[in-house]
Design an enzyme around this catalytic site. Structure first.
Site, PDB file in Angstrom:
ATOM      1  N   ASP A 102     -19.201   3.396 -18.387  1.00  0.00           N
ATOM      2  CA  ASP A 102     -18.176   4.328 -17.901  1.00  0.00           C
ATOM      3  C   ASP A 102     -17.529   3.781 -16.630  1.00  0.00           C
ATOM      4  O   ASP A 102     -18.105   2.949 -15.932  1.00  0.00           O
ATOM      5  CB  ASP A 102     -18.806   5.690 -17.571  1.00  0.00           C
ATOM      6  CG  ASP A 102     -19.377   6.361 -18.810  1.00  0.00           C
ATOM      7  OD1 ASP A 102     -18.931   6.035 -19.922  1.00  0.00           O
ATOM      8  OD2 ASP A 102     -20.267   7.215 -18.642  1.00  0.00           O
TER       9      ASP A 102
HETATM   10  N1  URA Z   1     -24.590   6.152 -20.545  1.00  0.00           N
HETATM   11  C1  URA Z   1     -23.642   6.816 -19.867  1.00  0.00           C
HETATM   12  O1  URA Z   1     -23.621   8.029 -19.825  1.00  0.00           O
HETATM   13  N2  URA Z   1     -22.702   6.079 -19.251  1.00  0.00           N
HETATM   14  C2  URA Z   1     -22.692   4.724 -19.224  1.00  0.00           C
HETATM   15  O2  URA Z   1     -21.817   4.124 -18.616  1.00  0.00           O
HETATM   16  C3  URA Z   1     -23.698   4.052 -19.929  1.00  0.00           C
HETATM   17  C4  URA Z   1     -24.641   4.788 -20.594  1.00  0.00           C
END
Ligand code: URA
Length: 238
Positions: A102
């Site tokens: 993310d």
């Molecule tokens: N899980 C999440 O919620 N976000 C990420 O960036 C990676 C794994």
């Protein structure tokens, strides 16, 4: 790179000539006759011998320490992307991130122009473990550990595979945990905690399969995999 492409590019063969080399059993990988034209090979890891000639590939594999605020994409109309953190001179056109973090998640991201390796690492049956350090806005309890072990069910009913949760420090308002998952569902870690009524306030990926985020790799920096690291990925070359 796929073996058929390696042969066509190195030896400038037609498709028909390339196929004939396989039929004549003139293609060897690591000393054994190879019949699979689609096999993924890299000359740093495999000895590729075709009609007596040693062939070379030229893929790149980078470990990036992704900072927050950068998007995991090749291109974005507004925001900086992870591929743009790689210097132009090191950036083949096919370079792309393997998997997705993310925008606010930091940590280890593998970038490569070996599309087949990236694809194979992300297959659910490959069960590549991802290790995260998360900060959570609530007390994390042994009941949470048990629920993660059993398999979290998201709001909406999707069931996750068992995951290993380790509490490093648990306080009301601020807990630190390590979490290992073997899947890559969208926003998986955040949604797993949400299913327990808790919110992830920061997330860092520390490892992916055998690859570990190097302590001396600054946020935003990248480096090539060492040969030892690349060798640890050899089992994922199919
Ligand atoms: N899980 C999440 O919620 N976000 C990420 O960036 C990676 C794994």
């Amino acid at each position: 790179m796929r073996l058929d492409k390696v042969i066509e590019q190195n030896l400038k063969t037609s498709r028909k000539e390339m196929k004939r080399l396989f039929l004549m059993k003139k293609v060897f990988v690591d000393g054994a006759i190879e019949l699979n034209q689609h096999r993924n090979v890299d000359s740093q890891l495999h000895e590729i011998l075709v009609d007596g000639q040693k062939l070379k590939t030229s893929h790149v594999y980078y470990l990036l320490n992704k900072p927050a605020g950068v998007v995991t994409a090749k291109k974005d109309a507004k925001l900086q992307t992870v591929t743009q953190l790689v210097g132009e001179e090191d950036r083949p056109a096919a370079l792309y991130p393997v998997g997705r973090l993310d925008r606010d998640t930091k940590g280890l991201l593998l970038l490569t122009d070996n599309g087949q390796l990236g694809y194979d690492l992300l297959q659910p049956h490959a069960k590549v473990a991802k290790l995260y350090r998360a900060t959570v806005n609530e007390t994390v309890t042994t009941a949470d550990v048990a629920a993660f072990e059993k398999g979290i069910i998201f709001h909406g009913g999707i069931r996750c595979q068992p995951a290993q949760l380790k509490i490093l420090n648990s306080e009301a308002g601020n807990s630190e945990v390590l979490l290992t998952i073997q899947e890559g569902k969208f926003h998986q870690v955040k949604k797993m905690f949400l299913a327990r009524g808790k919110k992830v306030t920061s997330l860092v990926r520390l490892a992916m399969g055998p690859l570990i985020l190097p302590e001396d790799l600054a946020e935003g920096a990248y480096r090539s995999l060492t040969l030892a690291e690349l060798r640890q990925l050899k089992t994922y070359f199919r």
